[in-house]
Design a protein around this motif. Structure first.
Motif, mmCIF file in Angstrom:
data_model
loop_
_atom_site.group_PDB
_atom_site.id
_atom_site.type_symbol
_atom_site.label_atom_id
_atom_site.label_comp_id
_atom_site.label_asym_id
_atom_site.label_seq_id
_atom_site.Cartn_x
_atom_site.Cartn_y
_atom_site.Cartn_z
ATOM 1 N N LYS A 1 -95.337 7.418 73.397
ATOM 2 C CA LYS A 1 -94.955 7.531 71.990
ATOM 3 C C LYS A 1 -93.488 7.121 71.847
ATOM 4 O O LYS A 1 -92.622 7.613 72.574
ATOM 5 C CB LYS A 1 -95.148 8.962 71.490
ATOM 6 C CG LYS A 1 -94.907 9.115 70.009
ATOM 7 C CD LYS A 1 -95.192 10.549 69.563
ATOM 8 C CE LYS A 1 -94.980 10.697 68.068
ATOM 9 N NZ LYS A 1 -95.250 12.067 67.633
ATOM 10 N N GLU B 1 -90.350 5.964 68.791
ATOM 11 C CA GLU B 1 -89.993 6.010 67.377
ATOM 12 C C GLU B 1 -89.023 4.873 67.090
ATOM 13 O O GLU B 1 -88.003 4.722 67.765
ATOM 14 C CB GLU B 1 -89.353 7.349 67.033
ATOM 15 C CG GLU B 1 -89.389 7.630 65.550
ATOM 16 C CD GLU B 1 -89.051 9.075 65.244
ATOM 17 O OE1 GLU B 1 -88.129 9.281 64.431
ATOM 18 O OE2 GLU B 1 -89.707 9.961 65.815
ATOM 19 N N ARG C 1 -90.287 5.524 62.245
ATOM 20 C CA ARG C 1 -91.752 5.471 62.304
ATOM 21 C C ARG C 1 -92.203 5.628 63.749
ATOM 22 O O ARG C 1 -91.610 5.066 64.662
ATOM 23 C CB ARG C 1 -92.275 4.140 61.767
ATOM 24 C CG ARG C 1 -92.168 4.065 60.255
ATOM 25 C CD ARG C 1 -93.056 3.012 59.651
ATOM 26 N NE ARG C 1 -94.466 3.330 59.881
ATOM 27 C CZ ARG C 1 -95.428 2.423 59.808
ATOM 28 N NH1 ARG C 1 -95.153 1.174 59.533
ATOM 29 N NH2 ARG C 1 -96.683 2.764 60.029
ATOM 30 N N ALA C 2 -93.255 6.383 63.948
ATOM 31 C CA ALA C 2 -93.783 6.627 65.296
ATOM 32 C C ALA C 2 -94.865 5.608 65.640
ATOM 33 O O ALA C 2 -95.689 5.249 64.786
ATOM 34 C CB ALA C 2 -94.351 8.035 65.389
#
Length: 120
Positions: free
Chosen positions: A76, A78, A82-83
């Motif tokens: 994950k 960012e 926004r991820a």
């Protein structure tokens, strides 16, 4: 029946080593039974996958299958608030497993909003 005893013995070795089905710290009967059921289902799925790979001409030990499945990860990140999820590179065996199970390879980069729609 005695001739196939090696299959049963191999299954128990897989359950004890690969799946780590050993005593755990559960005290209630329901938790002990639940743990056993989850371990047994994992064992059945692993052996079924092993035999399906074997039928497709792909030799893989239970350990290699587990490593291949564990290689299917997402990181994950960012960017600008926004991820996103970025797919890590799996093994050749993980690609063969997905193909055998007729599962679509996930995209390399997926917005977090779309992640569950695409992966599930």
């Amino acid at each position: 029946a005695y001739h196939n005893l090696w299959k049963i013995e191999k299954s128990f070795r897989i359950m004890k080593s690969t799946l780590e089905v050993q005593p755990v710290f559960h005290w209630t009967e329901a938790r002990i039974k639940g743990h056993f059921v989850v371990c047994f289902l994992a064992f059945l799925l692993a052996r079924t996958l092993e035999f399906r790979l074997q039928d497709a001409g792909i030799k893989a030990s239970p350990e290699k299958i587990r490593e291949a499945i564990n290689s299917l990860n997402f990181a994950k990140v960012e960017i600008d608030g926004r991820a996103y999820y970025i797919k890590t590179k799996g093994t050749d065996l993980s690609t063969k497993i997905l193909r055998l199970l007729r599962m679509k390879q996930p995209n390399n980069v997926v917005a977090a909003d779309d992640f569950h729609k695409q992966v599930m």
